[in-house]
Scaffold this active site. Structure first.
Site, PDB file in Angstrom:
ATOM      1  N   LYS A 102     -34.146  -5.293 -35.442  1.00 46.37           N
ATOM      2  CA  LYS A 102     -35.294  -5.898 -34.767  1.00 46.37           C
ATOM      3  C   LYS A 102     -36.486  -4.939 -34.798  1.00 46.37           C
ATOM      4  CE  LYS A 102     -32.286  -8.812 -31.991  1.00 46.37           C
ATOM      5  NZ  LYS A 102     -31.594  -9.094 -30.723  1.00 46.37           N
ATOM      6  N   ASP A 139     -36.191 -14.232 -26.102  1.00 50.67           N
ATOM      7  CA  ASP A 139     -34.841 -14.655 -26.484  1.00 50.67           C
ATOM      8  C   ASP A 139     -34.585 -16.118 -26.104  1.00 50.67           C
ATOM      9  OD1 ASP A 139     -33.165 -12.946 -27.884  1.00 50.67           O
ATOM     10  OD2 ASP A 139     -32.722 -11.716 -26.127  1.00 50.67           O
ATOM     11  N   GLN A 191     -30.584  -6.687 -24.947  1.00 50.56           N
ATOM     12  CA  GLN A 191     -29.518  -7.004 -25.902  1.00 50.56           C
ATOM     13  C   GLN A 191     -28.198  -7.263 -25.157  1.00 50.56           C
ATOM     14  OE1 GLN A 191     -30.085  -7.467 -29.139  1.00 50.56           O
ATOM     15  NE2 GLN A 191     -27.971  -7.933 -29.617  1.00 50.56           N
TER      16      GLN A 191
HETATM   17  N1  GUN Z   1     -26.427 -10.771 -28.570  1.00 52.51           N
HETATM   18  C1  GUN Z   1     -26.066 -11.581 -29.585  1.00 52.51           C
HETATM   19  N2  GUN Z   1     -27.123 -12.312 -30.001  1.00 52.51           N
HETATM   20  C2  GUN Z   1     -28.158 -11.959 -29.224  1.00 52.51           C
HETATM   21  C3  GUN Z   1     -29.531 -12.363 -29.172  1.00 52.51           C
HETATM   22  O1  GUN Z   1     -30.002 -13.231 -29.911  1.00 52.51           O
HETATM   23  N3  GUN Z   1     -30.287 -11.740 -28.241  1.00 52.51           N
HETATM   24  C4  GUN Z   1     -29.796 -10.798 -27.386  1.00 52.51           C
HETATM   25  N4  GUN Z   1     -30.619 -10.266 -26.483  1.00 52.51           N
HETATM   26  N5  GUN Z   1     -28.537 -10.416 -27.396  1.00 52.51           N
HETATM   27  C5  GUN Z   1     -27.731 -10.988 -28.322  1.00 52.51           C
END
Ligand code: GUN
Length: 292
Positions: free
Chosen positions: A52, A119, A96
């Protein structure tokens, strides 16, 4: 059989986003700024967050990574979330997942200002998505829908079977595909761990979205000829073939299923790259204050 190249589509969208950022800057605007909170050292999470941050660099976004150890107190994390909510320089941020067991993921998610929840996990965004209002759509479902759109895959009137009912993928993608929109207008069946005879539903499906986290679950005898198969699985399995010592395995037994499909996504290189690009797109929307 046509392979859906998520990597190529994501690269194309990345260029479109980078171009838009350039125009914003040229017009005297502010560089979009994404922050990410990472707790602990889970291998998968480390990789996702690093990707990211890298994609932010490539698209001209500013990024800030905030790290905590596994034993961080929930209150410390909640205070950081509140600080980011109030920081006008941060357009959007993510925490995350998964988080350590002593921290309530729901409490953390619900503390995020929904206008910065890129998200799309906050109940306001989930609820708005369910009723078709402007919102941040969570990244993986948005990426799947974008792939269907860019490959011109017909969804209207089709039977779509979603395998898995997670809040992150199964529920939101089922909701999006049943909506009166394009892509959308599907008849959706959601199967999960308590569904009896999953094979029966899959055999009847025009589109199968596998998001169970069970490597190789979907077998050729469960898929009808000409089906579209979208594989969301990304389980890390040990491997001697790669430098990192593991490789990603999808929920679909690719070699046997692919010959039966009209379209199929590979793992890696299918849905994965689209997920990150959807997050960037949401951050751009946040910077433009489109969702308020
Ligand atoms: N864990 C697995 N996929 C995601 C996601 O798209 N965003 C976040 N914050 N955590 C995750």
């Amino acid at each position: 059989m046509k392979l859906i190249d998520g990597k190529a589509v994501a690269a194309q969208i990345k260029m479109e986003i980078a171009e838009e950022v350039k125009q914003i800057i040229a017009a005297g605007g502010k560089r979009p700024h994404l922050a990410a909170i990472l707790v602990g050292h889970d291998g998968g999470s480390e990789t996702y967050v690093a990707n990211k941050v890298k994609t932010c660099d490539e698209t001209g976004f500013q990024s800030t990574l905030i790290r905590y150890e596994d034993d961080v107190a929930e209150e410390t994390l909640l205070n950081k979330v509140k600080e980011l909510n109030g920081n006008p320089d941060i357009d959007g941020f993510i925490v995350q997942l998964p988080l350590p067991k002593h921290i309530s993921e729901q409490r953390v998610i619900q503390t995020i200002d929904y206008r910065k929840d890129v998200d799309g996990f906050h109940p306001v965004n989930m609820g708005r998505m369910a009723i078709g209002l402007p919102c941040f759509v969570s990244a993986t479902p948005a990426g799947i829908v974008e792939l269907l759109k860019r490959y011109g895959i017909e969804t209207s009137g089709k039977h779509c079977v979603v395998l898995g009912r997670s809040n992150i993928v199964g529920k939101p993608v089922a909701s999006l595909l049943m909506q009166k929109s394009v892509p959308g207008n599907c008849t959706v069946t959601v199967c999960h761990s308590h569904t009896k005879d999953i094979r029966k539903y899959c055999l009847n499906a025009d589109i199968i979205i596998a998001a169970l986290g069970a490597p190789g679950f979907l077998k050729a005898e469960m898929v009808k000829d000409g089906a579209v198969v979208i594989d969301v699985g990304t389980t890390r399995v040990p491997s001697t073939e790669t430098k990192s010592g593991f490789k990603l395995k999808g929920d679909v037994e690719f070699d046997t299923v692919a010959p039966k499909c009209s379209f199929i996504t590979p793992v890696p290189g299918g849905v994965g790259p689209m997920t990150i690009i959807s997050l960037m797109r949401n951050t751009l929307l946040a910077a433009k204050k489109v969702v308020a």
